[in-house]
Design an enzyme around this catalytic site. Structure first.
Site, short mmCIF file in Angstrom:
data_model
loop_
_atom_site.label_atom_id
_atom_site.label_comp_id
_atom_site.label_asym_id
_atom_site.label_seq_id
_atom_site.Cartn_x
_atom_site.Cartn_y
_atom_site.Cartn_z
N TRP A 51 -26.54 -16.53 46.14
CA TRP A 51 -27.34 -16.53 44.91
C TRP A 51 -27.33 -17.89 44.23
CZ3 TRP A 51 -31.19 -13.57 44.69
CH2 TRP A 51 -31.14 -12.30 45.26
N ASP B 182 -25.27 -17.40 35.74
CA ASP B 182 -25.96 -16.21 36.23
C ASP B 182 -24.89 -15.12 36.32
OD1 ASP B 182 -27.08 -14.15 37.65
OD2 ASP B 182 -27.68 -15.35 39.39
N LYS C 162 -28.05 -3.75 37.63
CA LYS C 162 -26.71 -3.51 38.18
C LYS C 162 -25.82 -2.83 37.14
CE LYS C 162 -27.68 -7.51 40.90
NZ LYS C 162 -27.87 -6.92 42.21
#
Ligand code: PMP
Length: 356
Positions: free
Chosen positions: A102, A168, A192
């Site tokens: 990511w 992030d 999530k």
């Protein structure tokens, strides 16, 4: 109806109590005779839902007035684009710490837009800060607090004073307390730990949000969204409403310290079993192992399919690792109850016994 044991990496399990509240409100939100998804975002009913959600999030994370709290669309990935566009000018340097897929994807996007540099690169641990190759003139330093695919997590955040720290936090947001003041910008997608997909929450220091210049995009500018209280265009009202329910649910559980305790207990049960086992293996250095994304492999790959099939038959779902790395992954987000983890631990212990 029994709920499945759902270990999906996202969209992911939401607490049954929150799902029941959504169900209760679905056709008639508090006597309006309408669903939240059927009412105008400009109505006083929705404005109230929206501002209460922001207030609850500010309370949970003790967010000061120096920060905007935005509820934006485009998931986490739009932030890969918005961050370099807003926090740096063309040609300016920005720094990224690569700790997995990511952060690498975020860096690739930043490279298209600004002079983005990698300060360190690893995939199974967090490189020590003393080895980071820092660049002068940088406008921010970017990290990914939990690499959702490999299961590498920062348990301590770096001390970066020279430039704004950007994180992030998509896969571990609201699973532990965070000192917001240490960051220039924190963002996370909702699917999530606090709602359905499509929505992202961005907490950004006000001084990092200049107005768009004449030739720049108005939509991709944080101050545009801040000025219109995240209603520059029609927001994802239903996801925003669910996020508000999740913030209230987290606070009713005891807040972020309690979320952290639960995550640690849940993940420790799995890591203890993996470490005792001759069949399961974790490839992540123990001190960087994630408390929300527990990844493991089998010593004998030939058993992979069998484990997944037997898990499904036992009501245990979404254990398959990300396609980029294979193996297995159990995501233990806020909505995953302890009983699901207990069922998983029992299942994988039993699977090992039967295969040995
Ligand atoms: N960052 C991280 C750490 C993620 O785990 C994900 C999604 N798995 C993303 C970014 C991208 O999120 P979205 O699909 O909402 O754009």
């Amino acid at each position: 109806m029994p709920r499945a044991h759902n270990f999906s990496a996202g969209p992911a399990a939401l607490p049954t109590e929150v799902m029941a509240e959504i169900q209760h409100d679905l056709l008639d939100y508090r006597g309006t005779g309408m669903s939240v998804m059927e009412i105008s975002h400009r109505s006083s009913t929705f404005m109230d839902i929206a501002s209460r959600a922001e207030h609850s999030l500010r309370q949970l994370l003790c967010i000061s007035n120096d920060y905007h709290v935005l509820f934006l669309q485009g998931g986490a990935r739009l932030q890969f684009t918005m961050i370099p566009l807003n926090l740096a000018a063309p040609g300016e340097v920005v720094e990224y710490v690569e700790t997995g897929i990511w952060s690498q994807k975020a860096l690739r996007e930043a490279e298209r837009l600004r002079d983005a540099k990698s300060v360190a690169s690893a995939h199974d641990h967090i490189p020590s800060e003393s080895t980071w190759r820092r660049h002068s003139g940088s406008k921010y330093l970017y990290i990914t607090s939990n690499e959702t695919i490999s299961g590498v997590q920062y348990h301590e955040f770096p001390s970066v004073d020279s430039v704004p720290l950007v994180v992030d936090a998509s896969s571990d947001f609201l699973t532990r307390p965070m000192e917001v003041d240490r960051f220039g910008l924190i963002y996370a997608c909702a699917q999530k730990n606090f709602g359905p997909s499509g929505l992202a929450t961005v907490i950004v220091r006000k001084d990092l949000c200049p107005e768009p210049l004449e030739h720049e995009s108005e939509y991709l500018n944080y101050s545009t969204h801040a000025k219109s209280t995240s209603m520059f265009n029609t927001p994802n009202t239903f996801a925003w409403y669910i996020a508000g329910l999740m913030f209230d649910w987290i606070s009713a559980q005891g807040g972020l310290k309690e979320m952290q305790t639960q995550c640690q207990l849940k993940s420790q049960k799995l890591y203890d079993l993996i470490d005792r086992s001759a069949l399961y293996r974790s490839v992540i250095e123990p001190r960087f192992r994630s408390s929300v994304s527990v990844t493991f492999t089998l010593v004998d790959d030939a058993l992979n399919r069998r484990l997944l099939d037997e898990a499904e038959n036992a009501g245990i779902h979404h254990l398959k690792g990300h396609r980029a790395v294979g193996g297995f992954r159990a995501s233990l987000y806020n909505g995953v109850p302890m009983q699901a983890v207990d069922a998983l631990v029992e299942f994988i212990a039993d699977f090992e016994q039967r295969k040995s």
